[in-house]
Design an enzyme around this catalytic site. Sequence first.
Site, PDB file in Angstrom:
ATOM      1  N   ARG A 232     -16.251  -6.050  -9.588  1.00 42.86           N
ATOM      2  CA  ARG A 232     -14.932  -5.438  -9.436  1.00 42.86           C
ATOM      3  C   ARG A 232     -15.123  -3.964  -9.109  1.00 42.86           C
ATOM      4  NH1 ARG A 232     -13.058  -9.752  -8.716  1.00 42.86           N
ATOM      5  NH2 ARG A 232     -11.478 -10.832  -9.941  1.00 42.86           N
ATOM      6  N   HIS A 280     -13.145  -7.920  -0.013  1.00 36.99           N
ATOM      7  CA  HIS A 280     -13.077  -8.809  -1.181  1.00 36.99           C
ATOM      8  C   HIS A 280     -13.164 -10.291  -0.758  1.00 36.99           C
ATOM      9  CE1 HIS A 280     -11.474  -9.125  -5.565  1.00 36.99           C
ATOM     10  NE2 HIS A 280     -12.210 -10.187  -5.253  1.00 36.99           N
TER      11      HIS A 280
END
Length: 317
Positions: A232, A280
């Site tokens: 993350r 992502h």
Amino acid sequence: MQNTSNNSRTKVLVKSDFDRYAEWELYFGRFNIDIVRWEDRQEHLQTLRFALVWQPEPGSLAELPALEVIFSIGAGVDHLKGENIVPEGIPIVRMVQDSLTSGMVEYICYQILALHRDMYQYARDQKAAVWKPVTYALPKERTIGILGLGVLGSAVGRALQQFGFNIIGWSRSEKSIDNIQSYYGDAQLEAFLEKTDYLVCLLPNTLETTGILNQKTLSTLPKGAYVINAGRGTAVVDNDLIAALQSGHIAGAALDVFNLEPLSSDHPYWQMENVFITPHIASMTHPEGSAAHVAQNIGRYLEGKPLTHLADLKRGY
Ligand code: NAP
Ligand code: GLV
């Protein structure tokens, strides 16, 4: 799962991140489970017991009085943290599924090999019609350090062994994985970083992991180390990474996740020659296989057996 008539068929509310409802419908259908699309939920609010979601809006799950289990579409459950998102006491099952794991293995192996073999430099050279071979180290002369040796980190570590790299990992608890040296807990982080030439971050977003890649930890890595972050974005203090990249202490970074997504078009990362950005996509949840993971867990739940892959929001992952 045995369902005899349409009325008794199990229903799962699905809030899909991409518009993949037709696939969810198909693959859940194989387990005699019907899906309710997020936008059609109003007429089912009183009866839905199961929800499979990505980034539900605050308050939206609280509108489901019969809700018993929440399934996260992602491996990470940070999208379910925050005020008024998950009603008190409802268990959350993480996504753990072979194709999600193999997608991450592909992505990290790709980045490690591209960085190790200077492929990004050759791509730049090609644009300038430059022919410039350089030597490269043997894999056994390089150590890959994986932050987070969970489902994804341990699979990545096992896969990278085939190339001959030294692999070490860092987690909260001690691990015993063949040929992967285990470091654990805050006290061993520095020793782990000192040995790491290629740092792979596969940590979840928690209070403890926020900002873990900062001036102090980045400067503990050997000069010329590379950073790959597919856990993350919150793990990275962006200004500290940018400074380390500009000084050359960190030779390059492959970043798939960011503090703010989408990454704003004026973010300095876009213009940096030694930063390689993906939006992502390191790994994705595919409805095929993932529907089976959810269906099997629903089956267990309906038979009174414990759910598997439960997240613990107090621990943070
Ligand atoms: P996991 O199985 O829960 O593994 C998490 C690992 O992080 C565990 O080894 C855990 O240690 C370690 N950890 C957590 N907090 C720590 C701390 N404070 N100090 C040291 N180690 C800590 O999760 P996973 O399935 O591997 O997924 C990891 C993350 O990858 C997800 O949370 C998500 O954020 C990210 N992800 C990204 C993508 C993408 O496309 N970019 C796709 C899927 C997942 P213990 O083993 O000791 O508990
Ligand atoms: C994706 O980021 C996931 O958490 O699965």
